[in-house]
Each structure stands twice: as structure tokens, then as C-alpha cells.
Design a protein around this motif. Structure first.
Motif, PDB file in Angstrom:
ATOM      1  N   GLY A  39      79.107  42.015  27.651  1.00 23.67           N
ATOM      2  CA  GLY A  39      79.671  42.633  26.454  1.00 23.67           C
ATOM      3  C   GLY A  39      78.608  42.882  25.396  1.00 23.67           C
ATOM      4  N   LEU A  40      77.697  41.925  25.241  1.00 17.25           N
ATOM      5  CA  LEU A  40      76.605  42.082  24.287  1.00 17.25           C
ATOM      6  C   LEU A  40      75.697  43.238  24.694  1.00 17.25           C
ATOM      7  CD1 LEU A  40      75.259  40.956  21.754  1.00 17.25           C
ATOM      8  CD2 LEU A  40      74.004  39.346  23.211  1.00 17.25           C
ATOM      9  N   TYR A  81      70.142  37.250  29.991  1.00 14.10           N
ATOM     10  CA  TYR A  81      70.068  36.891  28.575  1.00 14.10           C
ATOM     11  C   TYR A  81      68.677  37.159  27.999  1.00 14.10           C
ATOM     12  CZ  TYR A  81      74.713  34.860  27.934  1.00 14.10           C
ATOM     13  OH  TYR A  81      76.078  34.697  27.800  1.00 14.10           O
ATOM     14  N   THR A  82      67.670  37.142  28.854  1.00 12.23           N
ATOM     15  CA  THR A  82      66.318  37.466  28.392  1.00 12.23           C
ATOM     16  C   THR A  82      66.260  38.901  27.879  1.00 12.23           C
ATOM     17  OG1 THR A  82      65.261  35.893  29.903  1.00 12.23           O
ATOM     18  CG2 THR A  82      63.903  37.704  29.097  1.00 12.23           C
ATOM     19  N   ILE A  83      66.946  39.814  28.584  1.00 15.86           N
ATOM     20  CA  ILE A  83      66.982  41.210  28.133  1.00 15.86           C
ATOM     21  C   ILE A  83      67.790  41.332  26.852  1.00 15.86           C
ATOM     22  CG2 ILE A  83      67.544  43.590  28.764  1.00 15.86           C
ATOM     23  CD1 ILE A  83      65.310  42.396  30.389  1.00 15.86           C
ATOM     24  N   ASN A  84      68.853  40.513  26.709  1.00 19.31           N
ATOM     25  CA  ASN A  84      69.588  40.485  25.439  1.00 19.31           C
ATOM     26  C   ASN A  84      68.679  40.075  24.285  1.00 19.31           C
ATOM     27  OD1 ASN A  84      72.415  39.258  27.192  1.00 19.31           O
ATOM     28  ND2 ASN A  84      72.430  41.149  26.001  1.00 19.31           N
ATOM     29  N   LEU A  85      67.899  39.024  24.515  1.00 13.08           N
ATOM     30  CA  LEU A  85      67.048  38.467  23.463  1.00 13.08           C
ATOM     31  C   LEU A  85      65.864  39.383  23.158  1.00 13.08           C
ATOM     32  CD1 LEU A  85      66.394  36.096  21.569  1.00 13.08           C
ATOM     33  CD2 LEU A  85      65.173  35.014  23.478  1.00 13.08           C
ATOM     34  N   PHE A  86      65.160  39.800  24.195  1.00 16.19           N
ATOM     35  CA  PHE A  86      64.011  40.694  24.013  1.00 16.19           C
ATOM     36  C   PHE A  86      64.451  42.126  24.315  1.00 16.19           C
ATOM     37  CE2 PHE A  86      62.345  36.541  25.301  1.00 16.19           C
ATOM     38  CZ  PHE A  86      61.454  36.277  24.261  1.00 16.19           C
ATOM     39  N   HIS A  87      65.426  42.589  23.567  1.00 15.97           N
ATOM     40  CA  HIS A  87      66.010  43.889  23.871  1.00 15.97           C
ATOM     41  C   HIS A  87      65.025  45.010  23.539  1.00 15.97           C
ATOM     42  CE1 HIS A  87      68.845  47.270  23.862  1.00 15.97           C
ATOM     43  NE2 HIS A  87      69.594  46.495  24.628  1.00 15.97           N
TER      44      HIS A  87
END
Length: 306
Positions: A38-39, A263-269
Motif C-alpha cells: 500500500g505504501l 521495505y528497503t525500496i520504501n525507505l530509500f525510495h
């Protein structure tokens, strides 16, 4: 995979998996993937990185499907349909996310200097994304055959095809890592490749944002590598092997690894980091007339709109 491995025709209650999937673990992973997916949808829309909808979001959707099927199995351990769904979904889910890493690094090459890359940024993305799709097809075909097999021979055939896809993907990952390391070394040492002698040898700036993206990609590579090694050993051990029939291995070395990667791609988008860098440059340009060529501006905008 030896001929003696495979799901037995007369299965006891835990024979599909070798265990009954733990309900709480299935719920946990399901919620983690739902939140990240979702993010990713929101980030893709906000930063106009729509290509992440069919890479990171697709990975998340497949993981949600796979873990929902494992949750179903925790209630109905003898049901064949959820077992078949989770085999196929969890084996192919990480492949689109890996493709996102290829695209991101291709854009980093454009930002830092294509002259330091063994192949062009465009072909880097095309070649590795194509190989990734091929690995996806092989793994999906093998997973489908293994999941629907009613005989030992069919299950082994599907497992062997999945193993080929995993090994091929591992080779792709290692080749990608090797070229990435060479590119960064050439950039650091300011040694363009021979093909750049008569071409453009411009050198981009290693900004804080680019460093963050590189750290994210490096971490993703590590978890993808761990997951691929696990899957390769798991399938080599066979359908009745200890590895595939031990739940904690799957939870930690597959599920947790892909959670960390997505989540790594979420964080380092890439969209957030690129927009932050462009905003700073545009602010600086107001006080520095003539700074920043049109080609540099186009390069930054190309990255944002990938």
C-alpha cells in the motif's frame, strides 16, 4: 533432485508442507506485505514513479497472495489449492522487485556517468530486466507443474525446472553485482571504459541521495542473494528434504528476506531521493545564474519520470 523425493500420494495431515503453517506467522507476514505494498502504491503516485507499480507493487501483491494461501493452510492443512498457490506465488514474487533494482541502478549510471559503465545504462536495464523476466517464466512454469502434479515424477520435474530458474536468477544477480562494483570502481578512480574514449565522458556528482540509493541497493543485493541460495539448496534437497519441510527456514530465509528487500525500496525510495536532490539544485540555481545546463536538468527529470 533425486527420484525418491516428492510429495507422497497418501498424505498425512502435515505432509503437504511437512508441518502446519503457523497462523500467527502467516498473519504477521501478510500484514507486513499489505502495508509495504500500500505504501508503494502511494509513493508511486506521489513521486510519479509508475514503473514501481509493476515491479515493487507486483512483488507485494504476489507475496500477499502467497502468505494468504499459507494462512488458509493453517486452517485447512490438507487443502491442495492453498498449497499450490503459495508454491507458485512465493517462488516468483521477488523477481519483479529485483527488476526494480536493475532500473534504479541504470538511472544511477545516468546520473554519475555512463562513461564508467561496461554497457550503456539503457542496455543495462534492458538486458537484466529481460533476464529477470526469463527467470520469472522459468520459475513460474516449474512452480505450476510442481503445484498441480499428482505423481512423484511430475512433482520432481516441476521442482527441477524451478531450480533451473533459481540458478539462472542467481547468475544474473552475481553478474549484476560484478558490473555494479566495476562501475563504482571506475567512477571512484575516474577511469572511463574504452568505449567512452570518443563519447561523452561527463562525470556526475556523488550526492548524499545517490549514496543512500546505493546503500539501499547493496542491502537489497545481500538479501536477494541469501534468498536465492536458500531456494537453490531447498530445491536441491528435494520435496521430502529436511530444508523444505522445516518452517523456520522458509520464514527467515525467504519471507523475512523479501520483507527486508521491499521495505528497503520504501525507505530509500528513488522518487523521494531524486526529487529532494532536484529541489536543492533548483534552489541553488536561483542564486547562481547560468549554473546547471539544460542537459543536466533533463537528466534529472528523466530519472524522476522513469
Amino acid at each position: 533432485m533425486s527420484g525418491s523425493h516428492g510429495p507422497p500420494p497418501n498424505r498425512p495431515p502435515t505432509a503437504l508442507y511437512g508441518y502446519i503453517p503457523t497462523r500467527g506467522i502467516a498473519v504477521l507476514f501478510l500484514l507486513l506485505f499489505i502495508f509495504s505494498t500500500g505504501l508503494h502504491v502511494g509513493q508511486a503516485i506521489k513521486y510519479r514513479t509508475h514503473w514501481l507499480l509493476y515491479t515493487a507493487v507486483l512483488c507485494g501483491a504476489l507475496e500477499i497472495l502467497g502468505w494468504a494461501a499459507r494462512l488458509w493452510s493453517s486452517y485447512s492443512p490438507l487443502a491442495g489449492i492453498p498449497f499450490q498457490i503459495q508454491i507458485t506465488a512465493t517462488i516468483i514474487a521477488p523477481t519483479p522487485l529485483l527488476a526494480a533494482s536493475f532500473v534504479i541502478f541504470g538511472e544511477i549510471i545516468k546520473m554519475l556517468g555512463p562513461c564508467y559503465s561496461r554497457i550503456s545504462a539503457k542496455w543495462y536495464t534492458i538486458i537484466f530486466s529481460t533476464c529477470d523476466v526469463l527467470a520469472l517464466v522459468i520459475q513460474g512454469a516449474g512452480g505450476g507443474i510442481a503445484a498441480t502434479a499428482h505423481e512423484l515424477q511430475g512433482a520432481n520435474k516441476g521442482g527441477n525446472i524451478m531450480l533451473v530458474g533459481i540458478v539462472f536468477q542467481l547468475i544474473v544477480i552475481l553478474t549484476y553485482a560484478g558490473l555494479a562494483v566495476e562501475f563504482l570502481w571506475r567512477y571512484q578512480e575516474q577511469r572511463p571504459t574504452s568505449r567512452a574514449i570518443n563519447g561523452n565522458a561527463e562525470r556526475g556528482e556523488m550526492t548524499h541521495n545517490v549514496k543512500q540509493m546505493l546503500c539501499g541497493l547493496a542491502f537489497s543485493f545481500i538479501v536477494f542473494f541469501i534468498r536465492s541460495i536458500y531456494r537453490m539448496v531447498e530445491l536441491s534437497d528435494g520435496w521430502s528434504g529436511r530444508i523444505i519441510r522445516t518452517q523456520v527456514y522458509f520464514n527467515v530465509l525467504d519471507g523475512a528476506m523479501i520483507v527486508l528487500a521491499i521495505y528497503t525500496i520504501n525507505l530509500f525510495h528513488p522518487g523521494r531521493l531524486a526529487i529532494s536532490a532536484t529541489t536543492k539544485t533548483e534552489k541553488d540555481a536561483k542564486y547562481m545564474p547560468g549554473s546547471g545546463s539544460s542537459s543536466e536538468t533533463n537528466l534529472r527529470m528523466d530519472y524522476i519520470n522513469v
